[in-house]
Design an enzyme around this catalytic site. Sequence first.
Site, mmCIF file in Angstrom:
data_model
loop_
_atom_site.group_PDB
_atom_site.id
_atom_site.type_symbol
_atom_site.label_atom_id
_atom_site.label_comp_id
_atom_site.label_asym_id
_atom_site.label_seq_id
_atom_site.Cartn_x
_atom_site.Cartn_y
_atom_site.Cartn_z
ATOM 1 N N LYS A 162 3.762 -10.466 -2.921
ATOM 2 C CA LYS A 162 3.089 -9.299 -3.521
ATOM 3 C C LYS A 162 2.975 -9.545 -5.025
ATOM 4 O O LYS A 162 3.834 -9.137 -5.803
ATOM 5 C CB LYS A 162 3.871 -8.015 -3.206
ATOM 6 C CG LYS A 162 3.672 -7.574 -1.752
ATOM 7 C CD LYS A 162 4.442 -6.324 -1.419
ATOM 8 C CE LYS A 162 3.825 -5.060 -1.949
ATOM 9 N NZ LYS A 162 2.617 -4.644 -1.227
HETATM 10 N N1 PMP Z 1 -1.242 -5.855 3.217
HETATM 11 C C1 PMP Z 1 -1.177 -5.682 1.885
HETATM 12 C C2 PMP Z 1 -2.138 -6.392 1.013
HETATM 13 C C3 PMP Z 1 -0.206 -4.819 1.338
HETATM 14 O O1 PMP Z 1 -0.136 -4.628 0.017
HETATM 15 C C4 PMP Z 1 0.675 -4.135 2.198
HETATM 16 C C5 PMP Z 1 1.703 -3.182 1.616
HETATM 17 N N2 PMP Z 1 2.885 -3.837 1.268
HETATM 18 C C6 PMP Z 1 0.570 -4.349 3.575
HETATM 19 C C7 PMP Z 1 -0.401 -5.219 4.053
HETATM 20 C C8 PMP Z 1 1.526 -3.696 4.520
HETATM 21 O O2 PMP Z 1 2.813 -4.227 4.332
HETATM 22 P P1 PMP Z 1 4.138 -3.384 4.614
HETATM 23 O O3 PMP Z 1 4.029 -2.877 6.005
HETATM 24 O O4 PMP Z 1 5.222 -4.385 4.448
HETATM 25 O O5 PMP Z 1 4.185 -2.312 3.598
#
Ligand code: PMP
Length: 321
Positions: A162
């Site tokens: 991220k």
């Molecule tokens: N894709 C992206 C680009 C994201 O930023 C997120 C949020 N973290 C997700 C998918 C979903 O991930 P998570 O379920 O771990 O929050």
Amino acid sequence: MFDTTHFPKAKTYWHMGKFYDWSSAHLHPMSHALHYGSSVFEGIRAYPTPRGPAIFRLKEHIDRFLHSAAAAKMKVPYPRREIVSIIKQTLLKNRLQSAYIRPLLFFAYGNLGLVPKHCPVEMLVATWEWGAYLGEKSANGVCVCLVPWRRVHYSQLDMRAKLGGIYVQSTICGLEARQRGCDEAVFMNIEGNIAEGPGENIFIYRNGVLKTNDKTESILEGITRTSILEIARDNGIKTKVGPIKKEEFFRADEAFFTGTAVEVVAITRILDSSNPKAKDKKYTLGNGKPGPVTGRLRDIFMAVVRGKVKKYDKWLTYVRG
Ligand code: PMP
């Protein structure tokens, strides 16, 4: 100066060893991250349970936070156990039962120029009560816009991390989707398949099979995604992981987003704006309302995060131990 209109119940945030009043700020405007997006972050949620607030899949979030830091070539100033303790303390100080938690690592004040040679890596943790990410009406299903820009490819950067700067693509395309009258964007990848939302993964349900894609389709393999796959299998729903073709998405019986912020939200309408040279096309999934499989998975998920399903207690970290 900084009000909490859009950060309900936020009282205090933590930065490099100290708590600060939410309305105070002390970061320098020449901090590296502000100029180049040189930060990494996490999005975590805590929910009220019969044993007090619990953080959902904290270990996996911290694993990803540390992975993101390594991808960004950042030296993390605190060890894992201290990060865990800071997150718990921040929740307790803000007296939150239900919270969104935002840990951030960033290249701070030192020098400007793309290489942050003299910029220390700093950490902060903020938390507040964040309701439905796509608005209260999203419980009735959302309309998504398939945007013309393709998701950054996994061969270009580590898309399992991220990285703050990467999210500028999410912001621009999220705004684009809203300008076109939709609730959220969806990206295709360079291969022309469905990738993900700006901050959400995508599932489709078609002909009795629940399907989502994986990292080879240039997505962040979300923690909610992984949890939903496990919950679906445990509940006898047939699952498949593989590329999602555009036509499969348009013809799905049901589709939904997953993510920490969005939780589980049905996608009921699609505006295909993916080809700037062609006219936009509209699609309605099922009868235009959230479908039964989406509803069932959402209900189970919301029970799991609230500590109501014993089997998944392993995913909860109780803030008060
Ligand atoms: N894709 C992206 C680009 C994201 O930023 C997120 C949020 N973290 C997700 C998918 C979903 O991930 P998570 O379920 O771990 O929050």
